[in-house]
Structure formats: structure tokens, C-alpha cells
Design a protein around this motif. Structure first.
Motif, short mmCIF file in Angstrom:
data_model
loop_
_atom_site.label_atom_id
_atom_site.label_comp_id
_atom_site.label_asym_id
_atom_site.label_seq_id
_atom_site.Cartn_x
_atom_site.Cartn_y
_atom_site.Cartn_z
N PHE A 198 0.82 -1.21 0.00
CA PHE A 198 0.00 0.00 0.00
C PHE A 198 0.85 1.27 0.00
CE2 PHE A 198 -2.79 3.26 1.87
CZ PHE A 198 -3.79 3.21 0.92
N GLU A 199 2.07 1.18 0.55
CA GLU A 199 2.97 2.34 0.54
C GLU A 199 3.30 2.75 -0.89
OE1 GLU A 199 4.11 3.93 3.37
OE2 GLU A 199 2.73 2.64 4.44
N LYS A 200 3.38 1.78 -1.80
CA LYS A 200 3.71 2.07 -3.20
C LYS A 200 2.46 2.31 -4.05
CE LYS A 200 7.88 -0.71 -3.04
NZ LYS A 200 8.53 -1.92 -3.54
N GLN A 201 1.29 1.99 -3.53
CA GLN A 201 0.05 2.17 -4.29
C GLN A 201 -0.29 3.63 -4.50
OE1 GLN A 201 -3.29 0.23 -2.51
NE2 GLN A 201 -2.95 -1.69 -3.59
N VAL A 202 -0.19 4.43 -3.45
CA VAL A 202 -0.63 5.82 -3.50
C VAL A 202 0.57 6.74 -3.32
CG1 VAL A 202 -2.12 7.55 -2.44
CG2 VAL A 202 -2.84 5.17 -2.50
N LYS A 203 0.74 7.65 -4.28
CA LYS A 203 1.80 8.66 -4.20
C LYS A 203 1.16 10.00 -4.50
CE LYS A 203 5.16 5.39 -5.85
NZ LYS A 203 5.97 4.95 -6.99
N VAL A 204 1.29 10.94 -3.56
CA VAL A 204 0.65 12.26 -3.71
C VAL A 204 1.62 13.34 -3.26
CG1 VAL A 204 -1.27 13.71 -2.95
CG2 VAL A 204 -1.64 11.29 -3.30
N ASP A 205 1.64 14.44 -3.98
CA ASP A 205 2.38 15.63 -3.57
C ASP A 205 1.50 16.38 -2.57
OD1 ASP A 205 3.86 17.90 -3.26
OD2 ASP A 205 3.87 18.45 -5.38
N LEU A 206 1.77 16.18 -1.28
CA LEU A 206 0.90 16.72 -0.24
C LEU A 206 0.87 18.25 -0.21
CD1 LEU A 206 1.41 14.31 2.76
CD2 LEU A 206 -0.56 14.53 1.27
N GLU A 207 1.97 18.88 -0.55
CA GLU A 207 1.98 20.34 -0.56
C GLU A 207 1.01 20.89 -1.60
OE1 GLU A 207 5.78 22.21 -0.72
OE2 GLU A 207 6.63 20.83 0.74
N ARG A 208 1.00 20.30 -2.79
CA ARG A 208 0.08 20.74 -3.83
C ARG A 208 -1.36 20.38 -3.47
NH1 ARG A 208 1.38 24.84 -6.18
NH2 ARG A 208 -0.07 24.40 -7.85
N PHE A 209 -1.55 19.22 -2.81
CA PHE A 209 -2.88 18.81 -2.36
C PHE A 209 -3.43 19.83 -1.37
CE2 PHE A 209 -5.56 16.43 0.66
CZ PHE A 209 -6.54 16.00 -0.21
N LYS A 210 -2.63 20.22 -0.40
CA LYS A 210 -3.07 21.21 0.59
C LYS A 210 -3.27 22.59 -0.04
CE LYS A 210 -1.02 18.80 4.47
NZ LYS A 210 0.02 18.81 5.50
N TYR A 211 -2.45 22.91 -1.03
CA TYR A 211 -2.62 24.18 -1.74
C TYR A 211 -3.99 24.24 -2.41
CZ TYR A 211 -2.31 27.55 -5.54
OH TYR A 211 -2.57 28.57 -6.42
N TRP A 212 -4.37 23.18 -3.12
CA TRP A 212 -5.65 23.17 -3.82
C TRP A 212 -6.82 23.13 -2.84
CZ3 TRP A 212 -6.42 24.95 -8.36
CH2 TRP A 212 -5.39 24.94 -9.29
N LEU A 213 -6.63 22.48 -1.69
CA LEU A 213 -7.68 22.51 -0.66
C LEU A 213 -7.88 23.94 -0.16
CD1 LEU A 213 -7.17 19.37 1.57
CD2 LEU A 213 -8.97 19.81 -0.08
N SER A 214 -6.77 24.66 0.03
CA SER A 214 -6.89 26.04 0.52
C SER A 214 -7.55 26.94 -0.52
CB SER A 214 -5.50 26.58 0.87
OG SER A 214 -4.74 26.78 -0.30
N ARG A 215 -7.51 26.57 -1.78
CA ARG A 215 -8.15 27.32 -2.85
C ARG A 215 -9.62 26.91 -3.04
NH1 ARG A 215 -5.26 31.51 -3.02
NH2 ARG A 215 -3.14 31.22 -3.73
N GLY A 216 -10.10 25.95 -2.25
CA GLY A 216 -11.51 25.59 -2.28
C GLY A 216 -11.85 24.40 -3.15
#
Length: 92
Positions: free
Chosen positions: A47-65
Motif C-alpha cells: 500500500f505504501e507504493k500504491q498511493v503517491k501524492v504531492d501533499l503540498e500541492r494537495f493542501k494548496y488546492w484545498l486552501s483554494r476551495g
């Protein structure tokens, strides 16, 4: 413009690969996207290799709504433990 973070399917028949993308909500599933922020390999055993996400960009887009689909929210929560406000999760 309503923006969503959702999966985009790639790969062959019986061997799916998904990108986690930021896309305009009015577009089709595999249409043009704004930004690719990660990937999901469901056939990978670890599962560690299943999901790879750039968390900084994820949080950036969350902050943009941006709205997160339920599937993407579940994957990120299981892998990274990142919680998303309830008003930013698209219900099934």
C-alpha cells in the motif's frame, strides 16, 4: 470555476492505473486537467507504493476551495492520515 480533485483512469484493460488530478468539475473523467498531483496503482501489493501524492500541492488546492471526491479522500486518509474538512468532500 468549481475545481475537483479526482481520479483519471489510464492503463490497459484489466490493469488500471490512475492519476490523482485537479480538474474543472464540468469536464469528463479523462478530459484535460489543470494539474497532476499524484498517482494510484491499485494492483500494487504494497500500500505504501500504491498511493503517491504531492501533499503540498494537495493542501494548496484545498486552501483554494477544491472539492475532493470520496475515493481520493479515502486513499489519502489511509496513506497519509491527512484530514479534509467535511464541506470539501463530495458525497457519494
Amino acid at each position: 470555476m468549481a475545481v475537483k480533485i479526482r481520479l483519471m483512469r489510464l492503463g490497459c484493460r484489466n490493469n488500471p492505473v490512475y492519476r490523482i488530478v485537479v480538474v474543472d468539475s464540468r469536464k469528463r473523467r479523462d478530459a484535460d486537467f489543470i494539474e497532476n498531483i499524484g498517482s494510484y496503482y491499485p494492483r500494487e501489493l504494497d500500500f505504501e507504493k500504491q498511493v503517491k501524492v504531492d501533499l503540498e500541492r494537495f493542501k494548496y488546492w484545498l486552501s483554494r476551495g477544491a472539492i475532493v471526491t470520496h475515493t481520493v479522500y479515502t486513499l489519502i486518509k489511509r496513506r497519509y492520515g491527512v484530514l479534509v474538512p467535511k464541506n470539501q468532500i463530495k458525497k457519494k
